[in-house]
Write a protein that holds these residues in place. Structure first.
Motif, PDB file in Angstrom:
ATOM      1  N   GLN A 185      34.348  32.934  35.191  1.00 52.08           N
ATOM      2  CA  GLN A 185      35.109  33.518  36.307  1.00 52.08           C
ATOM      3  C   GLN A 185      35.642  34.904  35.937  1.00 52.08           C
ATOM      4  O   GLN A 185      35.663  35.820  36.765  1.00 52.08           O
ATOM      5  N   LYS A 204      32.943  37.465  36.299  1.00 50.96           N
ATOM      6  CA  LYS A 204      32.735  37.841  37.708  1.00 50.96           C
ATOM      7  C   LYS A 204      33.788  38.853  38.155  1.00 50.96           C
ATOM      8  O   LYS A 204      33.487  39.840  38.822  1.00 50.96           O
ATOM      9  N   ALA A 205      35.041  38.572  37.781  1.00 54.08           N
ATOM     10  CA  ALA A 205      36.139  39.467  38.202  1.00 54.08           C
ATOM     11  C   ALA A 205      35.994  40.837  37.539  1.00 54.08           C
ATOM     12  O   ALA A 205      36.246  41.873  38.162  1.00 54.08           O
ATOM     13  N   VAL A 210      42.880  41.455  37.403  1.00 55.84           N
ATOM     14  CA  VAL A 210      42.126  42.512  36.706  1.00 55.84           C
ATOM     15  C   VAL A 210      42.567  43.872  37.253  1.00 55.84           C
ATOM     16  O   VAL A 210      42.831  44.816  36.500  1.00 55.84           O
ATOM     17  N   LYS A 211      42.668  43.927  38.581  1.00 50.32           N
ATOM     18  CA  LYS A 211      43.082  45.190  39.224  1.00 50.32           C
ATOM     19  C   LYS A 211      44.482  45.621  38.753  1.00 50.32           C
ATOM     20  O   LYS A 211      44.717  46.783  38.427  1.00 50.32           O
ATOM     21  N   ALA A 268      33.229  42.708  39.348  1.00 53.12           N
ATOM     22  CA  ALA A 268      33.663  43.169  40.668  1.00 53.12           C
ATOM     23  C   ALA A 268      34.544  44.407  40.556  1.00 53.12           C
ATOM     24  O   ALA A 268      34.565  45.247  41.455  1.00 53.12           O
ATOM     25  N   GLU A 269      35.255  44.516  39.459  1.00 55.18           N
ATOM     26  CA  GLU A 269      36.159  45.665  39.266  1.00 55.18           C
ATOM     27  C   GLU A 269      35.543  46.741  38.364  1.00 55.18           C
ATOM     28  O   GLU A 269      36.241  47.653  37.913  1.00 55.18           O
ATOM     29  N   GLU A 317      41.033  36.068  38.058  1.00 56.03           N
ATOM     30  CA  GLU A 317      41.260  36.567  39.417  1.00 56.03           C
ATOM     31  C   GLU A 317      41.079  38.082  39.442  1.00 56.03           C
ATOM     32  O   GLU A 317      41.634  38.789  38.606  1.00 56.03           O
ATOM     33  N   GLU A 318      40.340  38.532  40.461  1.00 54.15           N
ATOM     34  CA  GLU A 318      40.097  39.972  40.597  1.00 54.15           C
ATOM     35  C   GLU A 318      41.404  40.752  40.752  1.00 54.15           C
ATOM     36  O   GLU A 318      41.558  41.843  40.216  1.00 54.15           O
ATOM     37  N   TYR A 319      42.376  40.165  41.481  1.00 59.90           N
ATOM     38  CA  TYR A 319      43.616  40.915  41.719  1.00 59.90           C
ATOM     39  C   TYR A 319      44.410  41.112  40.427  1.00 59.90           C
ATOM     40  O   TYR A 319      45.134  42.103  40.279  1.00 59.90           O
TER      41      TYR A 319
END
Ligand code: BEZ
Length: 398
Positions: free
Chosen positions: A109, A112-113, A65-66, A116-117, A61-63
């Motif tokens: 996945q 990808k995350a 990673v953030k 994106a980050e 999940e991107e969130y």
């Protein structure tokens, strides 16, 4: 007249790394804080058992990673308080069957995350994983990614640094052997009873690790969780030149075994000359923490040792120095961490901050900041919207 000895702005229930980190951040805002720990500080009975953890940026999940990225300045801040390196930066290696979706997600996945980050990483074939990272006999279909910021966390030194800070702080008190047996509300204050006495505060932070429901029940609510008593073991190195990164292998289950493993490099703070390898599955999840024993499941250990024998190099394939770690996992799909106020059914619920469930070692410094923000300001600048339980899962027992 208020008795200053028993009155606090915030009582933190749970003196593991998250509770100690919350007290650290509260103290920086001059908040009179009491930390209550049911066992002893530094105990090995909860989710922080074992003295190393993985710091990793890859998440599906991107969130997430953030959030890991956002945690880095808080790690750096904590590092400035101690000469002992808190994170041994050896990188994160994720590898295995690219089709597998596990409790930790899926390699594609995560890529990808990371993209994106804008997090740098390299991709690897099975042959490259074997050549560079000392694994062997991997199916040729396996793929991998290596992310260089990954680290082995010295959890012992992390806890010690937070504990030392709180001990020296004029506004923090820490009490161990202080299981909470009763919480009542009077005149909008909380009265928290332990065998050591009753303590009063304006706000509560509840961070009792896997023992969350035993505290939440005192306020008439509970979370839906399952419990894993995770086994881990140290394997003796036979080749000093072989050094592993922190790693995780994604594979489909074999029979009743989850078939996912993770490991660490050799570290100087625990069993030098050995590396730690653990299974990221349990054969029998528990319904409550009371069901756990301190004996690792021998079948989980044997299955892991078999994998070590077949796929790792430079190690004696015999598990030694075993330990268990008890973790509560949320039953809500895709909700690893639960960070929220108590449910609205509890009076003054916005004065009660809870953290429960999941693997949070890498988030210790930032979670303390978030929980202290919520306790003092009722909000935090960090995005915690993904960690809310929803009314169905923080259930009132009334
Ligand atoms: C984690 O990094 O969150 C993790 C690593 C290994 C097993 C379980 C969780």
């Amino acid at each position: 007249m208020e008795n200053n000895k028993t009155h606090y702005d915030v009582i933190v229930i749970g003196g593991g790394p998250i509770g100690l980190s919350t007290a650290y951040h509260l103290s920086k805002r001059n908040t009179r804080t009491l930390v209550l720990e049911q066992f002893t500080f530094f105990n090995q009975l909860g989710s922080s058992a074992g003295v190393s953890r993985q710091f990793r940026i890859p998440y599906p999940e991107e969130y997430m990673v953030k959030l890991v990225k956002q945690s880095i300045p808080f790690w750096d801040e904590l590092q400035s308080l101690t000469p002992i390196p808190l994170r041994d930066k050896v990188g994160t290696l994720w590898f295995g069957d690219p089709a597998v979706h596990s409790t930790e997600g899926n390699i594609g996945q995560a890529e990808k995350a990371l993209k994106a980050e804008n997090v740098p990483y390299t991709t690897l074939t099975a042959a490259e994983i074997e050549r560079k990272y000392h694994f062997r006999n991997l199916p040729s279909t396996y793929t991998g990614l290596f992310q260089p910021e990954g680290a082995s966390i010295d959890l012992k030194a992390t806890i010690q640094t937070l504990y030392n800070w709180n001990l020296a702080s004029p506004v923090v008190e820490m009490k161990d052997q202080a299981p909470v047996t009763r919480i009542v509300q009077r005149q909008n204050k909380f009265e928290v009873t332990t065998p050591l006495g009753t303590f009063i505060s304006e706000k509560l932070v509840l961070s009792p690790g896997p023992y969350a429901n035993s505290i939440f029940h005192l306020l008439d609510f509970h979370i839906a969780a399952t419990y894993w008593n995770m086994a881990s073991a140290f394997y003796k190195k036979t080749r000093p030149d072989v050094q592993y990164p922190t790693w995780f292998v994604f594979q489909n289950p074999v029979g009743e075994n989850g078939n996912q493993f993770y490991g660490f490099p050799e570290v100087d703070w625990n069993y030098p000359g050995y590396v730690r390898v653990a299974s990221d599955f349990v054969m029998k999840p528990l319904d409550s923490p009371e069901q756990r024993t301190l004996v690792p499941n021998p079948k989980e250990l044997a299955f892991t040792a078999e994998w070590v024998k077949n796929h790792m190099t430079g190690l004696e394939p015999v598990p030694e120095f075993t330990s268990t770690c008890l973790v509560a996992l949320s039953k809500i799909p895709n909700k690893e961490l639960l960070i929220e106020f108590a449910p609205a059914s509890v009076p003054n619920h916005k004065n009660i901050v809870i953290y429960a469930t999941g693997w949070a070692g890498k988030f210790v410094p930032i979670l303390g900041k978030i929980l202290s923000d919520l306790a003092l300001d009722g909000r935090t600048p960090f995005d915690i919207s993904h960690f809310a339980t929803g009314p169905l899962y923080l259930t009132s027992l009334k």
